[in-house]
Every structure is written in structure tokens, then in C-alpha cells.
Design an enzyme around this catalytic site. Structure first.
Site: not given
Length: 802
Positions: A518, A525, A539, A632
């Protein structure tokens, strides 16, 4: 040299004789060896032992078992295993407590198989491993501070005074003779209820308490946050969801253990001195009501002498003759792919729980059959007292004289007479409980006795010389200034409740950052395998725009957050310009990935995701000591675990506030993702927790409609609120006054929800979502009010077929 050599040989012989005896503690620099059967730890009262336990041919696990009353090593009651899913070899494997205080299990190839994470403690305090009289294996220092304990990582057994908590499920063994992780799990779900789950290779389902009961009907309550259960030494079990029971021998002074057995039942076993283990309580009295054991298209039968077994439904044959959970496969093609004429074969006293198309009351048998024939994916019907259940899948089957109602299997009419009606009889597997065999061999030498003595002599001499060199080195360099290894790039390592990793460790764990899973505006990630064999998500942040002290302060705060719907952080890396975060790995990825994949989320999962995400955000805003704005909120930052329970991720590094600062805060730059951003970002208004509420409302609309607020545009940082209005205005327009609820809901609901959905829950979600996306931030609810609205809607269901 003769006298020192003789003294050394005598010391070695004495050392071997001591290490082969039973130990009460394992100290730093010592180990337990699989090559020595008597090399074990024992509790002071002699009730428990810990050592290498055989689990197959040339396969061993480091385990804890009841040793009092005495038992054979092959039939002791095992209560814990360190490496149940990765046995070590029967030669040269060791459990070692290093001089640095690390506990490590290595196999014969020197590969680290198991190494538990330990809490930080004083470097000057030496550690020792000890087996307590409770059966708890603890690693602690002389001040009795525990840095690790087996009670915090149970396998399939709970001992008296051992707590079962939110992060400590009990998982059954695979079979009676296979100790690896099985399919059954006792755990606390997201509603704080203690449940039994079957998580098999093909199907998953909760079967205890009875899934058709509401929590209050089962005598449980969801209104608790502790999620803890415990069995006391007297036989009294208590759980935070109000589930309690007393064993049949309550009060007696006996040994006890609560075990999730390989057959899916939870039992409490009791044992008196010199007697066998007996069952003093069990969760399920009828073995065939336990889900999953027989797999699809198969039915469970029970026989008092032989026990439980599985038989195939008419028209189906066994998928695997060695494993019941694989179920049975059809002997005909799908009805949806052909126009073959079909009819029904009746089987009395049988039923398959779940996956009914709908309950139709006051229905005749003929009408029930016609309804099934009108659906290409209908495999049969269950008919009982004028109640009709068309079946889309044949799962959790049960065949017993005590079952009410009959099953009518839908089969091709041309070969209807060839399908045999099964008998209620025991059907044994061809090869149950296969042992674990490690594919390793070791060459045995046939050297002479004289050569062996010579090798021992040479080795002893070399050892003495090495010792002398070490002593000289220590004398020469004892006053040499020691380089401070506790500093990295001039910074002191801050004390946290999780681990600080080095950059090299994470490069190795992520296979040099090669497995990307990701990415977003903040970083990329990667999937990782940590040194203790845990699967993690690492991450790597794009920019190191913070000083290390500021970064560690925020990371420490996030690491202390604890909620079932927030992702767990396991550690971090702050080395030079590198800033990395280590999280638990989520098996089903992000909500965004699941919404766009061909295997769609069904309606019940979507509603649970909505509620769980709201709970996580409410905790961030209103419950933790330092309140956190996410800034977010979007489907990419809502991750799903193995049971599709949601966990909010990527929180905290945006803005951490004191309690008094939450109402009116300022930001140096716009944060968030186009399509999910509140108007306050664009109009330079004060930023509060209501920006997260707005974004959450957009996520709700996306859950219901399956539509992205960006209209398919790539998610990028920045943007304006006009992107959001594409979705919100479209939903508001269809929810206009005067239009029947069923009409506008059918227009907006995700077309991929082709099964049943709850029309009133969709109305609630849409209503809540539209309140959350109000332009005026004061008109939006708080996240805690959102949770209340979602849960207050009631338990009654109204199902609409689409």
C-alpha cells in the site's frame, strides 16, 4: 598441563550431570536441549513441567504440561506451546536465555524459530526463566519485574487465574494428534461478547452462543469495555459480558484447565490426585451443533460409541477422504450454467443452518419448491410446519432424529433415482490425525572410540586457550572507555512500551522493502516478517520533517492508545533521516480494496465496519488522554482483520492535542484527501474534530452506494469540497421528500449487494451520513453521537430482496 586438563574434564562431567537434572530456573547464558529428555524446568510444587515435547516423528515443541500426578511424556496434558506451528528437530535444538536477557528457541539448523518480545527493563538486572506453581512461565529479574510470561500468549488452554482478554484468543489444535493451530477460536468480538468461531478453509461462522439469539437473549451484555474472562481455582468462570458458570465439582481442591478442544467444544477438565481427567463443564452439549466440522454439502451425525462423523448429501461426494472440513462436491453442474430440469429428493430430520434466502411463513410445500426452482442458485429447501427456507448454500449440516423438519435437495431430474439417501451411520476418515514429520536427516558417523577421545581432548585444550585469551583481553581493556550503544545519532532512545527497531532490522524484515502492500501521501507500506515470526506492516514515511524527539513524543502517545478499532502499533524506527512505523498486519487489507474487488463485502460486514470505524474515531476524539485528530479519514485508512473487523489506521501523526486545545486549533498546511475533506480546510476556518466527522460521513455514503466521492479520480492531497458534493448532492436529491423509502434506497444502494440487505439500517446510515456532511460544522454530530445513533436503531430486521 595434565592436572588442569584433568580438572577441566572433571568440571565438564559435573556440568553435564547437573544440566541433565530437573531445574527450577534457567539463568542467563544457559539453555535447555532437546537432546536431553530430562533437561526440563519444573515448578516448585512439581505440578507443572516445561521442556521439549514430542509432537511427531523427529518433531518437538517447547511446551508446558501437567506433571503431577506423574504422566508419560507422550500423554501429558499440554497447556501451552511456544512453537506449535513450527516444530523443531529432535537433534541439537535448544531454548537459550542469552547473556543479554533474550529468550530464543533455535532448531538444529541454528534458525531462530521463536523469540518472544520482552518489555524493556534495567540493563544491569540479570534475568532468569522460571515456571511458577500456577503454570505460568515467566522471564523476570531479581526485582521480580516480569518482562515476558506465557499467560500473555495462550494457545488452546486457559489455566486458573489466567486472564482471557481482547488480544488473547484461545485457538484449538488441528486434531487430536496434531498440535498445530486449528480452526476453532474462543475470543471477545467487537461487541465485547465472548464467542466461539469456526474459521475454516472454506467457511467461517460463530456458533456459540447460538447465533440466532440476541445478546440479551443469550444472557450477555455488550455494555462493557474491559473484555476479560477468568476461571478461578475453585471452578467459577466469570466474563465481563456477564457470562458465568460453575463447574460440576465447584469448590473441590483439584487441578483444572479450560481448553478449546480440536472438535470445537470448550471444556473444563478436572483431575484429582491419582485419577484421570474428567469433564466438569462444556459449552455445547450436542456435538453436531458445532459449525464447520463437516464442510459444505455435508452433514454431521453423532454416534454415542464412535462419536461425531460426516456424511455427504444426496448428489454429492467427498472432497477429501482425509479431512472432513473440506466437505463434499456436487456430482452435477451448476444449475445457473445449464437449463437442466430439476426436482427434489427428501431427507427427513436434517437441516443446514444459515444462508437461507428468506423465511416464508404460511407457505405450502409446493409453493416453497416453486420458489426454489425459480432461483438458479437455490440448492434446496428446508420445510417445517408451513415455514419455508430456500437454501443458497448447504453449510453447517446436521442429520439427527432430534432435528425437526425436512431437507429437500434440488437435483437433476434425469438421474434423480441414482442419488442414494444417506444413512445415519459412522463414516470414519481414511487417515485421521497425521503426525508431523520434518524432512531433515543427519548423518551418523561410525568413528572409533579413540578418535572421539582425541577430539574431546583437542576441544578441551582449545577451550582452555580461548578462556586464557579472553581473560588477558579483559585485563588489558577493562579501563577502556565504553562506546555508548544506547545513543543513535546523538539522541537518547526514549522509553516506550513498544520496541525501537534499527533500519537494518527492518530492511531484513521487509526483504529489502520489496513487498509493497500500500501507499499514500505520507509513505509506502511494506509487508514484513519480524524476528519473532510475527507478520507486520512497515510504513516508511516519505519525509523526515520532524526532529527525532518530536517524532518519538508523538509515536509514544500513539503507542499508548488502546482500542479494538484502532490499529496496534508495535514499534518504530528513528535513525538518521529514516522514520518508519511498525503495525500489526491486517489480513484483508483496506476497506477501499475490498469495495473495489470482485469479492464484494456483504451488507452485514459493511454495517459492522461503519459502527467499528465510528467507535475508533470516537475514542480518538473523546476518550484517550491526549485527544487525536485523524485528518485523513477515508476507506484506504480503514483496515480489515481476518474477521473483517475494522481498524482505523494512519491516525495521530497529523495532530495530537491537549484536552483544552481540541475546540479551536490551527494547522500549518491543508491535510487530507480530495473528496473526503471538510469545507473548513478550503475556507481557512478553525480545524476541530468535526473535520473527521465530515470525512466519516463521506465514507458512510461510499459504503452504502459503492461510489467514490472523487468520481474515479486518484486520491491526492489538497483539492476542494466540490468533489464531495458530487456524491452528497446525488444522494440528497434521491432522498427528496415524497419519494417512498424503498424507491430511493434501491436507486442509491451499491448494485453489488445482490443478496439481502436491511432497508432500515441503510436509511439510518444515509441519515447519519448526511448529518455528518453538513456544511455548518456545528450542525454535525460528534463521533460518540454517531455511535449512539447507529446502535440505537434497534434489533428488528426487515429484509428486502433485490
Amino acid at each position: 598441563m595434565r592436572n588442569p586438563l584433568l580438572l577441566l574434564c572433571f568440571s565438564l562431567a559435573l556440568s553435564f550431570s547437573l544440566t541433565s537434572s530437573v531445574r527450577l530456573t534457567l539463568r542467563e547464558g544457559s539453555s535447555l536441549s532437546v537432546d536431553k529428555p530430562d533437561d526440563i524446568l519444573t515448578s516448585k510444587d512439581g505440578a507443572f513441567s516445561a521442556g521439549f515435547y514430542p509432537v511427531g516423528e523427529n518433531a518437538y515443541c517447547f511446551a508446558i504440561w501437567f506433571s503431577k500426578p506423574s504422566c508419560s511424556i507422550h500423554n501429558c496434558a499440554v497447556v501451552w506451546m511456544a512453537n506449535r506451528d513450527q516444530p523443531v528437530n529432535g537433534r541439537s535444538s535448544k531454548l537459550s536465555l542469552g547473556k543479554n536477557g533474550d529468550l530464543v528457541l533455535t532448531d538444529a539448523g541454528r534458525t531462530v524459530v521463536w523469540a518472544p518480545s520482552t518489555k524493556s527493563s534495567s540493563e544491569s538486572s540479570r534475568k532468569l526463566l522460571q515456571l511458577l506453581d500456577t503454570g505460568n512461565l515467566v522471564l523476570r529479574d531479581k526485582q521480580l519485574n516480569i518482562s515476558w510470561q506465557s499467560f500473555d500468549s495462550p494457545t488452546n488452554t486457559l489455566l486458573p487465574l489466567q486472564k482471557l482478554t481482547r488480544n488473547m484468543p484461545l485457538v484449538s489444535s488441528r486434531s487430536k494428534n496434531n498440535f498445530s493451530s486449528g480452526y476453532y477460536k474462543l475470543y471477545f468480538d467487537s461487541n465485547n461478547l465472548l464467542q466461539l468461531l469456526f474459521d475454516g478453509p472454506k467457511i467461517t461462522g460463530v456458533y456459540w452462543p447460538d447465533p440466532w439469539l440476541n445478546s440479551w437473549q443469550a444472557g450477555r451484555t455488550i455494555y462493557n469495555d474491559s473484555r476479560v474472562a477468568m476461571l478461578d481455582p475453585h471452578g467459577n468462570f466469570t466474563s465481563s459480558d456477564d457470562f458465568t458458570f460453575l463447574t460440576s465439582d465447584y469448590g473441590a481442591k483439584v487441578q483444572r484447565r479450560l481448553t478449546v478442544d480440536h472438535d470445537g467444544n470448550v471444556r473444563v477438565y478436572s483431575q484429582s490426585e491419582g485419577e484421570e481427567w474428567i469433564v466438569s463443564w462444556q459449552a455445547k452439549s450436542e456435538p453436531c451443533t458445532i459449525h464447520g466440522i463437516c464442510g459444505p454439502n455435508s452433514m454431521c451425525t453423532y454416534h454415542p460409541r464412535e462419536g461425531r462423523s460426516c456424511i455427504c448429501a444426496p448428489g454429492y461426494e467427498r472432497e477429501n477422504h482425509f479431512d472432513w472440513t473440506q466437505g463434499c462436491k456436487p456430482q452435477f453442474n451448476s444449475f445457473c450454467n445449464s437449463k437442466v430440469d430439476t426436482d427434489f429428493v427428501q431427507l427427513q430430520h436434517a437441516n443446514f443452518y444459515g444462508y437461507g434466502k428468506n423465511l416464508i411463513k404460511n407457505c405450502t410445500l409446493e409453493r416453497c419448491k416453486k420458489l426454489c426452482l425459480g432461483m438458479c442458485n437455490c440448492l434446496g429447501i428446508h420445510y417445517n410446519n408451513s415455514e419455508c427456507f430456500p437454501k443458497l448454500k448447504l453449510l453447517n449440516g446436521r442429520y439427527s432424529p432430534s432435528v425437526t423438519g425436512d431437507i429437500y435437495f434440488r437435483l437433476p431430474k434425469s438421474s434423480l433415482s441414482s442419488y442414494k439417501i444417506p444413512k445415519i451411520e459412522y463414516a470414519a476418515l481414511q487417515c485421521p490425525g497425521k503426525e508431523i514429520v520434518l524432512p531433515r536427516t543427519y548423518v551418523k558417523t561410525n568413528g572409533s572410540w579413540a578418535i572421539k577421545v582425541l577430539l574431546v581432548f583437542v576441544g578441551a585444550t582449545a577451550g582452555m586457550e580461548a578462556t586464557l585469551v579472553l581473560i588477558i583481553w579483559c585485563l588489558l581493556y577493562r579501563n577502556r572507555p565504553e562506546k555508548d550503544g544506547a545513543h543513535i545519532d546523538g539522541y537518547h532512545a526514549r522509553p516506550t512500551e513498544f520496541r525501537r527497531f534499527t533500519y537494518d532490522e527492518l530492511k531484513k524484515a521487509t526483504w529489502n522493502f520489496s513487498k509493497e502492500i500500500g501507499r499514500g501521501s505520507g509513505g509506502i507500506v511494506f509487508k514484513a516478517m519480524l524476528s519473532d515470526c510475527r507478520v507486520a506492516a512497515v510504513k516508511r514515511l516519505h519525509e523526515a520533517n520532524q526532529g527525532e524527539n518530536e517524532f518519538l513524543t508523538e509515536v509514544s502517545t500513539i503507542g499508548n492508545l488502546n482500542h479494538m478499532n484502532l490499529i496496534d502499533m508495535w514499534g518504530y524506527c528513528a535513525e538518521g533521516k529514516h522514520r518508519l512505523l511498525i503495525y500489526e498486519f491486517m489480513e484483508h487489507g483496506s476497506l477501499a480494496g475490498n469495495l473495489s474487488s470482485p469479492t464484494e463485502l456483504d451488507w452485514s460486514k459493511r454495517f459492522e465496519i461503519a459502527v467499528g470505524s465510528a467507535r475508533g474515531l470516537a475514542y480518538l476524539h473523546e476518550e484517550c488522554l491526549e485527544w487525536v485528530l485523524h485528518c485523513d479519514v477515508k476507506p484506504q485508512n480503514i483496515l480489515l482483520d481476518s474477521t473483517y473487523q475494522p481498524k482505523v489506521a494512519d491516525f495521530g501523526l497529523s495532530k495530537i492535542l491537549k484536552r483544552e486545545g481540541l475546540k479551536d486549533s490551527s494547522f500549518s498546511r491543508i491535510r487530507g484527501t480530495r473528496g473526503y475533506m471538510a469545507p473548513e480546510w478550503v475556507y481557512n476556518m478553525p480545524i476541530t474534530s468535526k473535520v473527521d466527522v465530515y470525512s466519516y460521513g463521506i465514507v458512510l455514503l461510499e459504503l452504502v452506494t459503492g461510489r467514490s466521492p472523487t468520481g474515479g479520480l486518484a486520491n491526492t492531497e489538497g483539492g476542494d469540497e466540490n468533489e464531495n458534493k458530487r456524491l452528497t448532492s446525488w444522494v440528497r436529491e434521491r432522498k427528496r421528500t415524497g419519494v417512498p423509502m424503498e424507491t430511493w434506497i434501491k436507486e442509491i444502494v451499491d448494485p453489488r449487494l445482490t443478496g439481502e440487505y436491511d432497508i432500515r439500517k441503510i436509511e439510518v446510515l444515509v441519515t447519519v451520513a448526511l448529518q455528518c456532511v453538513e456544511e455548518d460544522r456545528d450542525a454535525r454530530p460528534t463521533m460518540s453521537q454517531v455511535v449512539e445513533m447507529l446502535l440505537h436503531y434497534g434489533d428488528e430486521d426487515e429484509m428486502i430482496l433485490v
